[in-house]
Design a protein around this motif. Sequence first.
Motif, short mmCIF file in Angstrom:
data_model
loop_
_atom_site.label_atom_id
_atom_site.label_comp_id
_atom_site.label_asym_id
_atom_site.label_seq_id
_atom_site.Cartn_x
_atom_site.Cartn_y
_atom_site.Cartn_z
N THR A 53 -0.71 9.32 2.13
CA THR A 53 -1.80 8.75 2.93
C THR A 53 -2.13 7.38 2.38
OG1 THR A 53 -2.73 10.93 3.41
CG2 THR A 53 -4.20 9.06 3.67
N ARG B 142 0.83 -1.21 0.00
CA ARG B 142 0.00 0.00 0.00
C ARG B 142 0.86 1.26 0.00
NH1 ARG B 142 -5.53 -1.31 3.31
NH2 ARG B 142 -5.72 -3.46 2.62
N ASP C 283 -4.76 3.79 3.23
CA ASP C 283 -5.94 3.30 3.95
C ASP C 283 -5.53 2.00 4.64
OD1 ASP C 283 -8.39 2.46 4.86
OD2 ASP C 283 -9.41 2.66 2.93
N GLY D 108 -8.12 2.80 9.29
CA GLY D 108 -8.60 4.01 8.64
C GLY D 108 -7.46 4.66 7.89
N GLU D 109 -7.64 5.95 7.59
CA GLU D 109 -6.59 6.68 6.88
C GLU D 109 -5.38 6.87 7.78
OE1 GLU D 109 -7.60 10.36 5.06
OE2 GLU D 109 -8.48 9.37 3.32
N ARG E 268 -7.57 0.08 6.35
CA ARG E 268 -8.70 -0.85 6.49
C ARG E 268 -8.39 -2.18 5.82
NH1 ARG E 268 -13.36 3.22 4.81
NH2 ARG E 268 -11.73 3.61 3.30
#
Length: 190
Positions: free
Chosen positions: A183, A62, A185, A172-173, A187
């Motif tokens: 940034t 990510r 995420d 979350g962020e 999740r």
Amino acid sequence: MNMPPSLTEPHRLKLRIEDFTILDRAGVFDAYGKVELIDGVIEVMNAEFRRHNHIKNDLTYRLRSALAALGSPYKAFCEASLALSEHNLLQPDIIVAIGGTDSRYYEIDDLAIVIEVADSTAVRDLGLKCAMYAAQGVSEYWVVALPTGEVHQFWEPGVDGFAARRTVPFEGELTSATMSELTIDGRGIL
């Protein structure tokens, strides 16, 4: 030939990164898995279990995707060797750094963020390692605490520790403190 100084009492010999590298290349640590050089002492790390490995790799992916989308020259790397000083060669779980194709270790000037994923090592990562990273000038440090589902973020390093910190939920962020455009995420990772 360099002769060691004459000693009247035994004392510890702190290994340097060069010494550690010779031992590593000779296969001395092969049976131990992951090892680090901390303050000149060889330390064997815990086995990496599936949950830790999954989260580390998903987080790296990510981060790498977000950095690429920003057109950043930084990339996320897993298990990269980080030379902090003459006697400290660490193996953080993830680093965000400028890549390179040479054979040297990553150094402070290459880094944007250092990340440790902590399951059973949270006390060490939030204590000893946090102090080491701050004293050596790492600009931002994260500890992903799996038992609590939180990310501890530290920045503004100094010899007495990090001057700024925050703790945020991992679901979350998650925004970098020093790279505000970065940034991700969180999740679904946990």
